[in-house]
Design an enzyme around this catalytic site. Structure first.
Site, PDB file in Angstrom:
ATOM      1  N   SER A 193      -2.660   7.148   0.089  1.00 58.90           N
ATOM      2  CA  SER A 193      -3.840   6.415   0.544  1.00 58.90           C
ATOM      3  C   SER A 193      -4.424   5.540  -0.556  1.00 58.90           C
ATOM      4  CB  SER A 193      -4.911   7.398   1.034  1.00 58.90           C
ATOM      5  OG  SER A 193      -5.300   8.259  -0.021  1.00 58.90           O
TER       6      SER A 193
ATOM      7  N   GLU B  32      -0.317   3.350   8.969  1.00 58.46           N
ATOM      8  CA  GLU B  32      -0.304   2.104   8.198  1.00 58.46           C
ATOM      9  C   GLU B  32       1.062   1.976   7.535  1.00 58.46           C
ATOM     10  OE1 GLU B  32      -4.832   1.131   6.744  1.00 58.46           O
ATOM     11  OE2 GLU B  32      -3.676   2.491   5.495  1.00 58.46           O
TER      12      GLU B  32
ATOM     13  N   ASN C 287      -9.117   1.865   4.792  1.00 55.43           N
ATOM     14  CA  ASN C 287     -10.028   2.308   3.728  1.00 55.43           C
ATOM     15  C   ASN C 287     -10.724   1.141   3.036  1.00 55.43           C
ATOM     16  OD1 ASN C 287      -9.723   5.013   4.149  1.00 55.43           O
ATOM     17  ND2 ASN C 287      -8.106   5.278   2.622  1.00 55.43           N
TER      18      ASN C 287
ATOM     19  N   HIS D 180       1.304   5.400   5.472  1.00 53.46           N
ATOM     20  CA  HIS D 180       0.026   6.100   5.315  1.00 53.46           C
ATOM     21  C   HIS D 180      -0.411   6.702   6.643  1.00 53.46           C
ATOM     22  CE1 HIS D 180      -4.574   5.942   4.497  1.00 53.46           C
ATOM     23  NE2 HIS D 180      -4.076   7.129   4.251  1.00 53.46           N
TER      24      HIS D 180
END
Length: 683
Positions: A119, A152, A190, A140
């Protein structure tokens, strides 16, 4: 082609969860860790979760047994030397991950793709540890990976397009919704989510509002279940701090973690989210800052070429369970307003991201438009993918319009000989977007429904009569308009994940895109009535037996099946066929002389009474008006041509949607409750 296989290195919570999802979707997977105890623990985590699913009635015991049979355990990397795809899911430390990648690179066959579940680390740094950086990318996963559908896929500069395509195939095979991101801090989700969390702390630190107010304002503005403080309590406060510190180093001082967040991590306590009365007078200021921060960060990522607006929205909706993504929120609050709020923050806070694309959109005075249909041409084949997995690829005005443009583009290209229709994610197309119908029924603007349906009919008929070879790939659920789109193609390739279904009788309407008509022309009016009236799901295997599916294949062999179909040439999908013996009971029960008895649950000679009772009970819960009208339309269409049948179907649309039961059924479906038709008597 050999069976597609996978491996997961690391048997912890994430690794075992990733392996569980892979196995649940039918792909054999090997879990590798250092000791037998670790891999056994990972296996037991999977078994425990699946067993809980059995207790809740989510899974059958056979499903669990089949899933577990696909999971192998190993403590030696040589056990996975021949797998096609490996996901590394070890501790979030660069050296540890590089060591794992070196071992995998040395052991795995040259074609094996190596994915890293990270991440926060750069994929390029992880790839450097191998002699195959072109076959390394980020994968991810989001917690819990067996439940959260988002994946992801992160490419570094050295990742080849072929590797990305294989990763997409892996994502599709394992039931994930993939978004594609460049190798950059925070990847996609994120990048805007962490600043959203820390901005909540910053607002509290400045004394603008208490935590209870901030969380409630966030819940209302973003239409979500938890605000930033409650979410940090659930996901881990130190994770937010770690990410913020990384963003400050990599991006700008704007992302610096508030001291209050640092102090909270040092204390080791959860946030007190009930720290006073909720002050609604602060809601606007709080929500404007949270919106400006998250949308600003997302806009900067688009400016960098890190991800598309559609994938960023998708990441928020699928991965974070937000109702709307950042750019949909910008539309909702007004792009000009959001841009103004970002500029107010930029003036007050050093390092706020420059948001050129947001500025350009604000200056245009128009909302963002989103692309939901992808167009990919390879040689003489075009693949048109409905890419709206966050809404199960449901059809609305925008999607149908984009489908039309994509189809017309392929039709006009003389190089194109084959046009393939697919759906992204777990669904092919889950019908039409019912909110559109509800709004127009409520507003009594039924001409809009007729126009929308007429446009869809024209598109579907053009697909059916095209001089190109049109093929639908049914590798997931289809309902209503989605099943009708598949039926309009000249051929259908399907896997065991594919389904047809017509739920309209429970909504107070009928299948309006030619589903009854084309189904009737292929399998006969009796079988058409049975499936349309009951709404029973038709598996791809059943559809193959009935001759509706042209080619039934494995998920890994779809491309081969298409190639074989194209090589064989077009086939008349309306050819005469024999009805399989197992369907004879349906033919008798729904014949002209027996259908009235069947609907009442009365005995029919040659038909099992238990079957009649089950069918009658199912249909008794449907809209009485739909149950009356659907057989009438099917009977009329039986002797009509396709074009005549379409015209007749359209002529019945307004009275159907004007009936009170349509409003009851559609509103119930959108509202998520069971419709009650008892208050209305069918005319």
């Amino acid at each position: 082609m050999a069976e597609f296989t996978a491996a997961v290195v690391g048997a912890g919570t994430m690794g075992s969860g990733i392996a569980q999802k892979i196995a649940q979707e039918g792909v054999p997977v090997t879990i590798v860790d250092v000791t037998q105890e670790q891999v056994d623990t990972g296996y037991n985590k999977i078994k425990t979760m699946l067993d809980q699913g059995v207790k809740r009635g989510v899974f059958t015991q056979k499903y669990v047994d089949d899933t577990l049979s696909r999971v192998s355990l190993a403590t030696d990397y040589s056990a996975i030397k021949d797998v096609d795809f490996v996901v590394e899911a070890v501790f979030e430390d660069l050296k540890v991950k590089q060591d794992v990648m070196k071992k995998l690179d040395a052991v795995c066959k040259p074609e094996t793709i190596l994915g890293s579940n990270t991440s926060s680390l750069y994929i390029k740094d992880i790839a450097e540890a191998t002699n195959r950086p072109d076959k390394v990318l980020g994968t991810h996963y989001f917690f819990h990976p067996a439940k959260n559908r988002l994946l992801e896929i992160i490419a570094h500069d050295g990742t080849t397009d072929e590797t990305i395509q294989i990763a997409k195939k892996f994502s599709d095979l394992t039931g994930k919704t993939a978004i594609f991101v460049k190798d950059s801090p925070g990847f996609a989700v994120n990048r805007f989510f962490v600043p959203w969390l820390t901005e909540g702390v910053k607002i509290y630190e400045e004394g603008i509002a208490n935590k209870a107010t901030i969380d409630k304002a966030a819940e209302e503005a973003f239409q979500i279940g938890m605000g930033p403080f409650a979410l940090m309590n659930a996901t881990g406060i130190p994770i937010a701090l770690h990410s913020a510190e990384s963003f400050e180093r990599e991006l700008s001082p704007f992302y610096k973690a508030p001291q209050t967040l640092v102090d909270q991590v040092e204390k080791g306590d959860l946030w007190d989210v009930k720290d006073g009365e909720i002050d609604r007078s602060k809601f606007d200021e709080v929500s404007h800052r949270l919106l400006a921060t998250s949308i600003g960060a997302a806009a900067k990522l688009v400016d960098e070429g890190g991800a598309t607006v559609e994938d960023i929205n998708r990441g928020a909706i699928v991965g974070l369970k937000w109702r709307l993504g950042p750019f949909q929120l910008a539309n909702e609050f007004g792009v000009e307003n959001v841009y103004k709020w970002t500029q107010e923050m930029a003036a007050a806070r050093p390092g706020f991201p420059e948001v050129k694309m947001l500025q350009k959109q604000a200056e245009s005075g128009k909302p963002f438009e989103f692309r939901y249909v992808d167009y990919d041409k390879v040689g003489g084949k075009v693949t048109i993918t409905i890419n709206r997995p966050e809404a199960m690829n449901a059809l609305n005005y925008v999607v149908v319009g984009q489908l039309r443009k994509a189809f017309d583009k392929a039709e006009a290209d003389p190089e194109v000989k084959t046009i393939i229709f697919k759906g992204a994610g777990k669904a092919f197309v889950a019908g039409a977007d019912l909110k559109f119908f509800v709004e127009n029924v409520q507003n009594k603007t039924l001409d809009n429904i007729v126009d929308f349906t007429r446009d869809g009919h024209k598109l579907f008929r053009d697909i059916e009569t095209s001089n190109k070879y049109t093929i639908a790939v049914l590798d997931g659920l289809s309902l209503g308009g989605g099943s009708e789109l598949a039926l309009s193609a000249q051929a259908v390739v399907a896997t065991d994940k594919g389904t047809f279904g017509f739920p309209e009788s429970g909504l107070g309407i009928y299948p309006g895109y030619g589903g009854m008509l084309r189904f009737n022309k292929q399998v006969g009016k009796e079988i058409a009535k049975y499936f349309v009236l009951t709404g029973k799901t038709i598996s791809a295997q059943e559809a193959f037996e009935l001759g509706i599916v042209t080619k039934f294949t494995e998920p890994t062999k779809i491309d081969e099946a298409i190639t074989e179909l194209v090589a064989a040439g077009k086939n008349d999908k309306y050819h005469n066929r024999e009805t399989p013996a197992k369907y004879q009971q349906i033919v008798i029960a729904f014949s002209d002389e027996n259908i009235a008895k069947t609907l009442k649950g009365e005995h029919v000679d040659g038909v099992d009474d238990a079957f009649i009772q089950k069918v009658a009970k199912t249909i008794s819960h449907k809209s009485p008006n739909s149950v009356k009208v659907i057989p009438e339309i099917i009977d009329k269409q039986t002797d009509m041509t396709i074009d005549e049948g379409i015209d007749y179907e359209l002529s019945q649309l307004k009275p159907m949607f004007a009936h009170p039961e349509a409003k009851i059924g559609l509103e119930a479906s959108v509202g998520g409750y069971r419709p009650d038709f008892s208050s209305v008597t069918a005319n």
